[in-house]
Design a protein around this motif. Structure first.
Motif, PDB file in Angstrom:
ATOM      1  N   ARG A   1       0.860  -1.184   0.000  1.00  7.60           N
ATOM      2  CA  ARG A   1       0.000   0.000   0.000  1.00  7.60           C
ATOM      3  C   ARG A   1       0.897   1.234   0.000  1.00  7.60           C
ATOM      4  NH1 ARG A   1      -1.581   3.230   4.087  1.00  7.60           N
ATOM      5  NH2 ARG A   1      -1.004   1.705   5.712  1.00  7.60           N
ATOM      6  N   PRO A   2       0.817   2.080  -1.069  1.00  8.55           N
ATOM      7  CA  PRO A   2       1.687   3.257  -1.124  1.00  8.55           C
ATOM      8  C   PRO A   2       1.352   4.257  -0.027  1.00  8.55           C
ATOM      9  CG  PRO A   2       0.054   3.331  -2.894  1.00  8.55           C
ATOM     10  CD  PRO A   2      -0.073   1.983  -2.243  1.00  8.55           C
ATOM     11  N   VAL A   3       2.387   4.852   0.562  1.00  7.16           N
ATOM     12  CA  VAL A   3       2.225   5.826   1.638  1.00  7.16           C
ATOM     13  C   VAL A   3       2.677   7.213   1.194  1.00  7.16           C
ATOM     14  CG1 VAL A   3       2.918   6.466   3.975  1.00  7.16           C
ATOM     15  CG2 VAL A   3       2.493   4.061   3.413  1.00  7.16           C
TER      16      VAL A   3
ATOM     17  N   ASN B   1      15.310  10.588  -9.606  1.00  8.82           N
ATOM     18  CA  ASN B   1      15.281   9.588  -8.542  1.00  8.82           C
ATOM     19  C   ASN B   1      14.014   9.784  -7.728  1.00  8.82           C
ATOM     20  OD1 ASN B   1      15.649  11.091  -5.989  1.00  8.82           O
ATOM     21  ND2 ASN B   1      17.647  11.632  -6.834  1.00  8.82           N
ATOM     22  N   ALA B   2      13.550   8.708  -7.147  1.00 11.75           N
ATOM     23  CA  ALA B   2      12.347   8.767  -6.318  1.00 11.75           C
ATOM     24  C   ALA B   2      12.470   7.745  -5.202  1.00 11.75           C
ATOM     25  CB  ALA B   2      11.096   8.487  -7.150  1.00 11.75           C
ATOM     26  N   THR B   3      11.976   8.122  -4.034  1.00 14.00           N
ATOM     27  CA  THR B   3      11.925   7.216  -2.889  1.00 14.00           C
ATOM     28  C   THR B   3      10.468   7.029  -2.505  1.00 14.00           C
ATOM     29  OG1 THR B   3      14.086   7.934  -2.078  1.00 14.00           O
ATOM     30  CG2 THR B   3      12.637   6.811  -0.511  1.00 14.00           C
ATOM     31  N   TYR B   4       9.998   5.805  -2.674  1.00 11.48           N
ATOM     32  CA  TYR B   4       8.612   5.456  -2.360  1.00 11.48           C
ATOM     33  C   TYR B   4       8.574   4.673  -1.054  1.00 11.48           C
ATOM     34  CZ  TYR B   4       7.315   6.440  -7.244  1.00 11.48           C
ATOM     35  OH  TYR B   4       7.084   7.034  -8.472  1.00 11.48           O
ATOM     36  N   THR B   5       7.672   5.049  -0.161  1.00 11.41           N
ATOM     37  CA  THR B   5       7.427   4.248   1.033  1.00 11.41           C
ATOM     38  C   THR B   5       6.083   3.540   0.882  1.00 11.41           C
ATOM     39  OG1 THR B   5       6.369   6.090   2.204  1.00 11.41           O
ATOM     40  CG2 THR B   5       8.747   5.813   2.491  1.00 11.41           C
ATOM     41  N   PHE B   6       6.057   2.305   1.326  1.00  8.93           N
ATOM     42  CA  PHE B   6       4.858   1.476   1.303  1.00  8.93           C
ATOM     43  C   PHE B   6       4.684   0.831   2.671  1.00  8.93           C
ATOM     44  CE2 PHE B   6       6.575   1.429  -3.008  1.00  8.93           C
ATOM     45  CZ  PHE B   6       5.461   1.562  -3.818  1.00  8.93           C
ATOM     46  N   VAL B   7       3.509   0.302   2.912  1.00 11.44           N
ATOM     47  CA  VAL B   7       3.272  -0.622   4.018  1.00 11.44           C
ATOM     48  C   VAL B   7       2.943  -1.955   3.381  1.00 11.44           C
ATOM     49  CG1 VAL B   7       1.742  -1.235   5.922  1.00 11.44           C
ATOM     50  CG2 VAL B   7       2.497   1.125   5.649  1.00 11.44           C
ATOM     51  N   ASN B   8       3.649  -3.014   3.813  1.00 11.90           N
ATOM     52  CA  ASN B   8       3.425  -4.314   3.177  1.00 11.90           C
ATOM     53  C   ASN B   8       2.328  -5.112   3.891  1.00 11.90           C
ATOM     54  OD1 ASN B   8       4.534  -5.596   5.432  1.00 11.90           O
ATOM     55  ND2 ASN B   8       6.454  -6.165   4.419  1.00 11.90           N
ATOM     56  N   GLY B   9       2.115  -6.321   3.407  1.00 10.01           N
ATOM     57  CA  GLY B   9       1.038  -7.145   3.933  1.00 10.01           C
ATOM     58  C   GLY B   9       1.213  -7.556   5.380  1.00 10.01           C
ATOM     59  N   ASP B  10       2.409  -7.400   5.925  1.00  9.31           N
ATOM     60  CA  ASP B  10       2.655  -7.670   7.344  1.00  9.31           C
ATOM     61  C   ASP B  10       2.564  -6.409   8.186  1.00  9.31           C
ATOM     62  OD1 ASP B  10       3.059 -10.346   6.903  1.00  9.31           O
ATOM     63  OD2 ASP B  10       5.243 -10.201   6.806  1.00  9.31           O
ATOM     64  N   ASP B  11       2.084  -5.321   7.587  1.00  5.65           N
ATOM     65  CA  ASP B  11       1.992  -4.015   8.266  1.00  5.65           C
ATOM     66  C   ASP B  11       3.361  -3.458   8.627  1.00  5.65           C
ATOM     67  OD1 ASP B  11      -0.587  -3.163   8.167  1.00  5.65           O
ATOM     68  OD2 ASP B  11      -1.184  -4.086  10.058  1.00  5.65           O
ATOM     69  N   GLU B  12       4.364  -3.809   7.816  1.00  8.06           N
ATOM     70  CA  GLU B  12       5.717  -3.296   8.028  1.00  8.06           C
ATOM     71  C   GLU B  12       6.027  -2.221   6.978  1.00  8.06           C
ATOM     72  OE1 GLU B  12       7.745  -3.917  10.366  1.00  8.06           O
ATOM     73  OE2 GLU B  12       7.098  -5.800  11.264  1.00  8.06           O
ATOM     74  N   PRO B  13       6.760  -1.164   7.347  1.00 11.14           N
ATOM     75  CA  PRO B  13       7.175  -0.167   6.356  1.00 11.14           C
ATOM     76  C   PRO B  13       8.253  -0.739   5.438  1.00 11.14           C
ATOM     77  CG  PRO B  13       8.179   0.316   8.474  1.00 11.14           C
ATOM     78  CD  PRO B  13       7.237  -0.835   8.708  1.00 11.14           C
ATOM     79  N   VAL B  14       8.141  -0.468   4.158  1.00  8.74           N
ATOM     80  CA  VAL B  14       9.144  -0.902   3.176  1.00  8.74           C
ATOM     81  C   VAL B  14       9.378   0.246   2.197  1.00  8.74           C
ATOM     82  CG1 VAL B  14       8.538  -3.346   3.386  1.00  8.74           C
ATOM     83  CG2 VAL B  14       7.436  -1.953   1.622  1.00  8.74           C
ATOM     84  N   VAL B  15      10.522   0.201   1.507  1.00 10.36           N
ATOM     85  CA  VAL B  15      10.929   1.326   0.657  1.00 10.36           C
ATOM     86  C   VAL B  15      11.421   0.810  -0.696  1.00 10.36           C
ATOM     87  CG1 VAL B  15      12.653   3.160   0.381  1.00 10.36           C
ATOM     88  CG2 VAL B  15      11.514   2.838   2.587  1.00 10.36           C
ATOM     89  N   VAL B  16      11.037   1.535  -1.760  1.00  9.47           N
ATOM     90  CA  VAL B  16      11.629   1.354  -3.083  1.00  9.47           C
ATOM     91  C   VAL B  16      12.401   2.620  -3.423  1.00  9.47           C
ATOM     92  CG1 VAL B  16      11.219   1.133  -5.559  1.00  9.47           C
ATOM     93  CG2 VAL B  16       9.868  -0.226  -3.952  1.00  9.47           C
ATOM     94  N   GLU B  17      13.694   2.482  -3.688  1.00  9.61           N
ATOM     95  CA  GLU B  17      14.510   3.584  -4.190  1.00  9.61           C
ATOM     96  C   GLU B  17      14.748   3.342  -5.674  1.00  9.61           C
ATOM     97  OE1 GLU B  17      18.099   3.711  -1.953  1.00  9.61           O
ATOM     98  OE2 GLU B  17      17.129   4.348  -0.099  1.00  9.61           O
TER      99      GLU B  17
END
Length: 437
Positions: free
Chosen positions: A228-230, A270-286
């Protein structure tokens, strides 16, 4: 009308593929069919019949099609009884028009298709991407988004190992870094911000972003189901091609392209995307992309980090290296690696680029799914999602803000795509931001 052939005849002959578009990427796809079974190229289409005939002859020379028919009319290709599925490989600014022409033939009953695959990016902006997806969905045709990197063996195998041997025992991955860089596109329309929909962010970050989402998502699941994108922050810049010497070079090589001294397209993003994954943990795509990399050729690099594991891959590691001394006169070309910038010295060689970059696995999977009447996981819905995320990055870069999701950018067109971005203005402040917002 569901746009499908009678299932009773689906195994009677190989799936017939029609290629719409005749540029660099079309030739790459045709090359990939040398390793594909169960489908053949049966027709090609281009704006000029000569270009369509050239691509048809290329397919026949590679023995990936017999009696390949060339067309200069899209409707005629779609009505060809040998054509079961079409691959749309035309420039970005033609995408809606081309897909509408295909879907009109199917919806009217004049043609039947078992699948349509559309090259990245799905549109120049969110409105166009949604329109393409809606047209295909209304026509009832199974569909695929042609994002080759999520089929690249170096990514698919590495992800499998990360999730089965790493995530299973220590937790899900949390950071994906993906980069694509080369020295600039082959064709004039890529350099045109209006025709292409922007610059390197729209052209290449669609790859890096989707590769990052792919790596952070468990195998067999769509990224939208897991991530889920944040928020997103981003930077775009004109670093190389806006300089006087290189802007003049573009004028010489691509007459009619916009003046990169005044209104360039970005050649770095460049872009830094933060998401919340299916385990409700924050994750990042750079994600980082550039048209300013001058090296042996196109460089694709990927990293995935997790609690007790990591992976990395770099396309320029290649399959072999060769050396040619300064005493050998070399003709320029791209026979060792795509976007090759030199022909002397120590050079990497990629033995089978369509396979290494994912085109072979992509087209094998998608044509097989269409033949079985199934819907590929990497669908036009994925293409819409990627476009929405890319436009958020453009908006973040233009406004120099953090964009938080959900955000409604359905009517947004980046300043670069409107030729209103002036990062080299004497004021030192890139113009176009206010209008873009």
């Amino acid at each position: 009308m569901n746009g499908k052939h009678d299932v009773n005849d689906k195994h009677a002959r190989p799936l017939g593929i029609g290629i719409i578009g005749s540029g660099f990427i079309a030739h790459f796809h045709v090359r990939s069919w040398q390793a594909i079974r169960g489908s053949d190229i049966v027709a090609t289409q281009s704006r000029t019949l000569d270009r369509a005939r050239e691509l048809a002859a290329y397919a026949e020379d590679l023995r990936v099609g017999v009696d390949v028919t060339a067309y200069d009319d899209i409707a005629a290709l779609v009505r060809d009884e040998r054509v079961d599925a079409v691959w749309v490989l035309t420039p970005n600014h033609t995408r809606v028009e081309v897909v509408r022409a295909i879907c009109d033939e199917v919806a009217s009953g004049r043609a039947r298709l078992r699948g349509i695959a559309v090259e990245k990016p799905l549109g120049r902006n969110i409105a166009e991407a949604r329109q393409v997806a809606d047209l295909v969905r209304e026509a009832g045709i199974p569909h695929a988004y042609l994002e080759n990197q999520v089929y690249a063996p170096r990514l698919t195998r590495a992800r499998e190992l990360m999730w089965t041997r790493g995530a299973r025992h220590s937790g899900t991955p949390y950071l994906a870094r993906c980069t694509e860089e080369h020295s600039g596109p082959h064709s004039a329309w890529f350099w045109d911000g209006e025709a292409q929909g922007g610059g390197v962010l729209n052209d290449l970050m669609c790859h890096s972003l989707e590769a990052g989402r792919f790596l952070l998502t468990p195998p067999g699941m769509a990224p939208s189901q897991w991530l889920r994108p944040v928020s997103v922050t981003a930077t775009i810049a004109s670093l190389r091609w806006g300089r006087e010497r290189y802007a003049a070079r573009l004028e010489r090589e691509f007459p009619g392209v916009q003046d990169y001294r005044d209104t360039p397209s970005e050649d770095y993003a460049n872009a830094t995307y933060t998401f919340v994954n299916g385990d409700d943990e924050p994750v990042v795509v750079e994600a980082m992309t550039s048209w300013g990399y001058v090296g042996a050729g196109m460089r694709l690099s990927f990293e995935l980090l997790g609690p007790e594991y990591s992976m990395s891959a770099n396309s320029l590691s290649g399959d072999a290296t060769v050396f040619f001394s300064r005493n050998l006169e070399q003709a320029s070309g791209e026979d060792m690696v795509e976007k090759q910038n030199a022909e002397q010295g120590l050079m990497p060689v990629i033995a089978d680029e369509p396979a290494a970059y994912g085109y072979t696995a992509e087209n094998t999977h998608i044509s097989g799914m269409f033949a079985r009447g199934e819907q590929p996981l990497e669908s036009l819905d994925s293409g819409v999602e990627v476009t929405e995320l890319l436009m958020a990055a453009y908006y973040a870069a233009e406004t120099q803000t953090v964009v938080r999701f959900p955000v409604d950018l359905g009517d947004y067109v980046p300043a670069v795509a409107r030729r209103a971005w002036r990062p080299r203005s004497k004021s030192g402040t890139p113009s176009g931001t206010e209008a873009g917002a």
